[in-house]
Scaffold this active site. Structure first.
Site, PDB file in Angstrom:
ATOM      1  CE  LYS A 140      -5.840  -6.835  -1.795  1.00 27.40           C
ATOM      2  NZ  LYS A 140      -6.610  -6.931  -0.609  1.00 27.40           N
ATOM      3  CE  LYS A 155      -4.398  -1.625   1.651  1.00 28.83           C
ATOM      4  NZ  LYS A 155      -5.516  -1.540   2.572  1.00 28.83           N
ATOM      5  CE  LYS A 193     -13.457  -2.984   0.905  1.00 30.17           C
ATOM      6  NZ  LYS A 193     -12.194  -3.211   1.597  1.00 30.17           N
TER       7      LYS A 193
HETATM    8  N1  AQP Z   1      -9.001  -9.952  -4.131  1.00 28.09           N
HETATM    9  C1  AQP Z   1      -9.398 -10.614  -3.049  1.00 28.09           C
HETATM   10  N2  AQP Z   1      -9.617 -11.945  -3.108  1.00 28.09           N
HETATM   11  C2  AQP Z   1     -10.047 -12.618  -2.008  1.00 28.09           C
HETATM   12  N3  AQP Z   1     -10.251 -12.036  -0.809  1.00 28.09           N
HETATM   13  C3  AQP Z   1     -10.039 -10.713  -0.709  1.00 28.09           C
HETATM   14  N4  AQP Z   1     -10.146  -9.845   0.298  1.00 28.09           N
HETATM   15  C4  AQP Z   1      -9.813  -8.598  -0.119  1.00 28.09           C
HETATM   16  N5  AQP Z   1      -9.472  -8.640  -1.412  1.00 28.09           N
HETATM   17  C5  AQP Z   1      -9.594  -9.933  -1.808  1.00 28.09           C
HETATM   18  C6  AQP Z   1     -10.591 -10.205   1.632  1.00 28.09           C
HETATM   19  O1  AQP Z   1     -11.668  -9.353   1.972  1.00 28.09           O
HETATM   20  C7  AQP Z   1     -11.622  -9.117   3.381  1.00 28.09           C
HETATM   21  C8  AQP Z   1     -11.738  -7.668   3.653  1.00 28.09           C
HETATM   22  O2  AQP Z   1     -10.628  -6.961   3.240  1.00 28.09           O
HETATM   23  P1  AQP Z   1     -10.391  -5.504   3.804  1.00 28.09           P
HETATM   24  O3  AQP Z   1     -11.476  -4.612   3.399  1.00 28.09           O
HETATM   25  O4  AQP Z   1     -10.141  -5.554   5.243  1.00 28.09           O
HETATM   26  O5  AQP Z   1      -9.074  -5.036   3.194  1.00 28.09           O
HETATM   27  P2  AQP Z   1      -8.230  -5.509   2.006  1.00 28.09           P
HETATM   28  O6  AQP Z   1      -7.806  -6.925   2.194  1.00 28.09           O
HETATM   29  O7  AQP Z   1      -7.129  -4.507   1.853  1.00 28.09           O
HETATM   30  O8  AQP Z   1      -9.297  -5.429   0.810  1.00 28.09           O
HETATM   31  P3  AQP Z   1      -9.341  -4.454  -0.391  1.00 28.09           P
HETATM   32  O9  AQP Z   1     -10.605  -4.729  -1.145  1.00 28.09           O
HETATM   33  O10 AQP Z   1      -8.074  -4.527  -1.186  1.00 28.09           O
HETATM   34  O11 AQP Z   1      -9.496  -3.039   0.300  1.00 28.09           O
HETATM   35  P4  AQP Z   1      -8.585  -1.765   0.156  1.00 28.09           P
HETATM   36  O12 AQP Z   1      -8.518  -1.519  -1.322  1.00 28.09           O
HETATM   37  O13 AQP Z   1      -9.300  -0.680   0.887  1.00 28.09           O
HETATM   38  O14 AQP Z   1      -7.263  -2.085   0.733  1.00 28.09           O
HETATM   39  C9  AQP Z   1     -10.342  -9.745   3.903  1.00 28.09           C
HETATM   40  O15 AQP Z   1     -10.645 -10.992   4.486  1.00 28.09           O
HETATM   41  C10 AQP Z   1      -9.521  -9.927   2.663  1.00 28.09           C
HETATM   42  O16 AQP Z   1      -8.631 -11.009   2.771  1.00 28.09           O
END
Ligand code: AQP
Length: 340
Positions: free
Chosen positions: A201, A118, A204
């Site tokens: 990956k 990040k 969001k």
């Molecule tokens: N691409 C993915 N495939 C499978 N699982 C995923 N998770 C996130 N992306 C994938 C799982 O979703 C849960 C919530 O994640 P989070 O919101 O706590 O943060 P993150 O992992 O950083 O997800 P994002 O979507 O990438 O959010 P941003 O962009 O804000 O950082 C977790 O269980 C994660 O493993």
């Protein structure tokens, strides 16, 4: 120290940092629902304090918190069966997070790949909160003495760090107060990749909306994103080895399997030999049939934000009832006087 027996309890959370994606759904929420319906005690949080580790517009944060709660409900989480709440309403998370900041070591945080991903080259400009994120995540889990944490593959390292923190706390204070929780990572959707780049990956916060399927996307948007998803010119193979060097093809097969509840190998036996021109419409139809009712239900729930806030408040009261005594015991173990 004797081994303590901990009651099985599930905790997990998602950041309200944007639209819930298909990755969040397949990697996390779908399994949250399965665990809830298996009868085990389940606590699911909207982790708004994690979200502000990067800039969030206050109005957008409020809307996204309600939207994520609506997504939880629309996907099948039931506030009568699970505790659903937003993190900032239960102050035990922040308080235990501070205790854990004093237990976790800088060297442990330096190894966290999510911070590196990040922060990129801008680590100096990132918030201190983003760096300490895994310590707050450990507090989220351990404030409930949770034993199982359903997450996607990308969060495995943070759950392992939670185990290290629990272990060091127990060791330093000669106790067996905290469990070492297990990450639960299974099924085809544990690592859903970007539709534009099979090595990244799905996320969001990816600047490209075409890289992800949002849970609020309508049928046309879903079909368009799948049609435009990056692929290769080869037909689909009949076994998994044939996908080894084809990350984009593997991703679409995994997505199909994650939604349909099959294994990727089972999907391949049905679609072997197809070109993407044939397979993509099949995937689009499956995704629309599964996701459109969820998006509709989210829309219905979002029309009544006061009801969403009521559900979050009620869940926060129930969460605090569990977390506050655990926090009080943790303060006592550390040696803090609590005289009021
Ligand atoms: N691409 C993915 N495939 C499978 N699982 C995923 N998770 C996130 N992306 C994938 C799982 O979703 C849960 C919530 O994640 P989070 O919101 O706590 O943060 P993150 O992992 O950083 O997800 P994002 O979507 O990438 O959010 P941003 O962009 O804000 O950082 C977790 O269980 C994660 O493993």
């Amino acid at each position: 120290m004797t081994e303590a027996a901990f009651t099985p309890r599930v905790f997990s959370g998602i950041q309200p940092s944007g639209n819930l994606t298909l990755g969040n759904y397949l990697g996390a929420v779908k399994r949250f629902v399965e665990m809830q319906n298996s009868g085990i005690e389940t606590i699911y949080c909207v982790v708004d304090m994690h979200a502000i580790t990067v800039w969030q517009d206050p109005e957008a944060l409020r809307r996204q918190t309600r939207e994520l709660t609506a997504a939880y409900l629309a996907c099948g989480l039931d506030p009568k069966k699970s505790i659903l709440f937003n993190q900032s309403q239960v102050s035990a998370h922040a308080e235990l997070g501070w205790l854990f900041n004093c237990v976790a070591r800088l060297g442990w945080m330096n190894r966290m790949t999510q911070f590196k991903d990040k922060a990129g080259k801008n680590a100096e400009k990132m918030s201190l909160g983003l760096y300490a994120y895994p310590s707050l995540m450990a507090a989220d889990i351990l404030a409930y003495k949770a034993t199982h944490v359903p997450v996607g593959e990308d969060q495995k390292q943070h759950v392992e760090l939670t185990r290290d923190i629990a272990n060091k706390f127990n060791h330093d204070f000669k106790t067996n107060f905290f469990p070492e929780p297990e990450p639960i990572i299974d099924g085809a959707g544990t690592r859903v990749m970007s539709l534009r780049d099979g090595s990244k990956k799905m996320s969001k916060s990816d600047p490209s909306d075409m890289s992800r399927i949002n849970m609020t996307d309508d049928a046309d948007a879903i079909a368009k994103k799948i049609r435009k998803a990056k692929t290769d010119p080869e037909p689909l193979p009949d076994n998994m080895d044939g996908l080894a060097d084809r990350p984009e093809a593997r991703n679409l097969i995994n997505i199909y399997a994650g939604i349909s509840g099959q294994t990727p190998a089972e999907v391949l036996t049905e679609v072997a030999g197809q070109q993407f021109g044939q397979f993509k419409p099949l995937l689009a139809d499956l995704a629309v049939a599964h996701l459109a009712p969820i998006a509709d239900e989210m829309g219905r729930l979002m029309a009544d934000p006061a009801e969403i806030d009521r559900i979050l408040g009620d869940g926060a009261n129930r969460a605090a009832e569990i977390a506050e005594p655990i926090l009080a015991d943790a303060y006592d173990i550390v040696g803090m006087i609590r005289s009021r």
